[in-house]
Design an enzyme around this catalytic site. Structure first.
Site, PDB file in Angstrom:
ATOM      1  CB  SER A  33     -47.919 -38.348 -35.475  1.00  0.00           C
ATOM      2  OG  SER A  33     -49.097 -37.377 -34.727  1.00  0.00           O
ATOM      3  CG  HIS A  64     -48.737 -36.345 -30.053  1.00  0.00           C
ATOM      4  ND1 HIS A  64     -48.099 -35.212 -30.203  1.00  0.00           N
ATOM      5  CD2 HIS A  64     -49.081 -36.770 -31.403  1.00  0.00           C
ATOM      6  CE1 HIS A  64     -48.335 -34.976 -31.404  1.00  0.00           C
ATOM      7  NE2 HIS A  64     -49.159 -36.318 -31.561  1.00  0.00           N
ATOM      8  CG  HIS A  86     -54.652 -33.878 -32.174  1.00  0.00           C
ATOM      9  ND1 HIS A  86     -53.528 -34.179 -30.359  1.00  0.00           N
ATOM     10  CD2 HIS A  86     -53.571 -33.361 -32.657  1.00  0.00           C
ATOM     11  CE1 HIS A  86     -52.136 -34.251 -31.740  1.00  0.00           C
ATOM     12  NE2 HIS A  86     -52.230 -33.839 -32.303  1.00  0.00           N
ATOM     13  CE1 TYR A  88     -56.654 -37.784 -31.718  1.00  0.00           C
ATOM     14  CE2 TYR A  88     -56.867 -35.748 -33.249  1.00  0.00           C
ATOM     15  CZ  TYR A  88     -55.633 -36.613 -32.917  1.00  0.00           C
ATOM     16  OH  TYR A  88     -54.421 -37.175 -32.970  1.00  0.00           O
ATOM     17  CD  GLU A  89     -55.687 -36.160 -27.409  1.00  0.00           C
ATOM     18  OE1 GLU A  89     -54.910 -36.482 -26.331  1.00  0.00           O
ATOM     19  OE2 GLU A  89     -55.032 -34.711 -28.203  1.00  0.00           O
ATOM     20  CB  ALA A 116     -47.911 -36.535 -38.622  1.00  0.00           C
ATOM     21  CG  MET A 214     -56.718 -35.121 -37.937  1.00  0.00           C
ATOM     22  SD  MET A 214     -56.751 -36.868 -37.495  1.00  0.00           S
ATOM     23  CE  MET A 214     -56.530 -38.178 -38.513  1.00  0.00           C
ATOM     24  CB  SER A 215     -52.410 -31.156 -35.604  1.00  0.00           C
ATOM     25  OG  SER A 215     -51.558 -30.991 -36.384  1.00  0.00           O
ATOM     26  CG  ASN A 238     -50.389 -41.084 -44.740  1.00  0.00           C
ATOM     27  OD1 ASN A 238     -50.345 -40.213 -43.320  1.00  0.00           O
ATOM     28  ND2 ASN A 238     -51.790 -41.040 -44.785  1.00  0.00           N
ATOM     29  CG  HIS A 250     -51.584 -42.907 -35.178  1.00  0.00           C
ATOM     30  ND1 HIS A 250     -51.072 -41.611 -35.988  1.00  0.00           N
ATOM     31  CD2 HIS A 250     -50.660 -43.238 -34.431  1.00  0.00           C
ATOM     32  CE1 HIS A 250     -50.857 -41.000 -34.848  1.00  0.00           C
ATOM     33  NE2 HIS A 250     -50.154 -41.744 -33.788  1.00  0.00           N
TER      34      HIS A 250
END
Ligand code: HPA
Length: 275
Positions: A33, A64, A86, A88-89, A116, A214-215, A238, A250
């Site tokens: 990201s 992306h 991902h 989550y998608e 990220a 998350m990846s 962050n 995000h």
């Protein structure tokens, strides 16, 4: 879940399409990201939109872009995946790792995964880069579940040296030469898409995590199963939830990724030059 024969057919079709359309590369980079700037500094590029690769979905996430680029970085030809898939998608685990399977089919031996991530280690600062030394898989799944093709690798792959020690040494050496701070630590992969709660971050810290995201974990497992040399770098976009008295977004992740892009691109270029 797709059966093995269908998966193998899809991998072969993807690899054929890429081999026909793009100059072949032996190194691949997956851009996380907001870390797409590397694509802009590539030379002699040929671009293949994911929409033109059968079975590749369109990324749905800001930052992306959804294209595979073959070009020169540090004098070497690389494939750069601008955009990843991902869980989550809503994608199957097999789709999340499809680019890795396709890279193996193409004979690509070295993969640099980038992402990220939230900083769990209190010594980190937003905007810093972290070399992933190991991971904790809390995604709730393993992408190798289901039938295994022996050409991929072992049914029960060893995970002791997932992140190639020699490539890690090289990354530290290049960062030092360039004067770029490169933290090191354990990346904890979660499913997302909600960010973690402060209580979850305290738990992850107790478990030994330095960064959270998350990846990367599923791709790392698949790449390592297939014997690829793997390097992974997080951009700490962050501090994780509860570290600072403010919510996460995000947009912040994306904006900090953009700020760190220059260091990030210089580091990755320097590493590739010396692989
Ligand atoms: N948590 C999970 N994933 C992330 C974060 C975070 O704080 N920052 C960037 N990706």
């Amino acid at each position: 879940m797709l059966d093995l024969a269908t998966q193998i057919e899809q991998i072969e079709v993807c690899a054929q399409t890429i081999a026909q359309r793009l100059p072949r590369a032996e190194i691949a980079v997956v851009l996380g990201s907001g870390l797409g700037a590397l694509a802009d500094m590539m030379k002699d590029t040929v671009v293949l939109p994911y929409a033109e690769i059968p079975h590749f979905p369109q990324p749905t996430v800001l930052g992306h872009s959804g294209k595979l680029i073959s070009g020169l970085v540090g004098g070497k030809r690389v494939y750069a995946f601008s955009g990843r898939f991902h869980y989550y998608e809503g994608h199957d685990p097999q789709t999340v790792i499809l680019p890795m399977r396709v890279l193996q089919q193409l004979g690509c031996q070295t993969v640099i995964l980038t992402n990220a991530a939230g900083g769990v280690n209190m010594d980190f600062h937003a905007g810093e880069l972290m070399l992933i030394t190991d991971h904790i898989n809390l995604t709730g799944y393993n992408p190798l579940r289901g039938a295994n093709d022996e050409r991929w690798g072992a049914r029960f792959p060893d995970m002791t040296y997932t992140y190639d020690p020699a490539l890690r040494d090289l990354a530290l050496c290049v960062a030092n030469e360039l004067g770029i701070t490169l933290q090191q630590g354990v990346y904890c992969g979660l499913c997302g898409p909600s960010f973690e709660t402060p209580a979850e971050i305290r738990m992850l810290r107790l478990l030994g995590a330095d960064a959270v995201g998350m990846s990367t974990v599923p791709e790392a497992i698949a790449a390592h199963q297939m014997g690829m040399r793997l390097l992974a770098i997080s951009c700490i976009t962050n501090m994780a939830a509860g570290v600072l008295p403010q919510p996460l977004s995000h947009e912040e992740v994306f904006a900090t990724g953009k700020q760190a892009e220059k260091h990030f691109s210089a580091l990755v270029e320097g590493i590739i030059r010396r692989i």
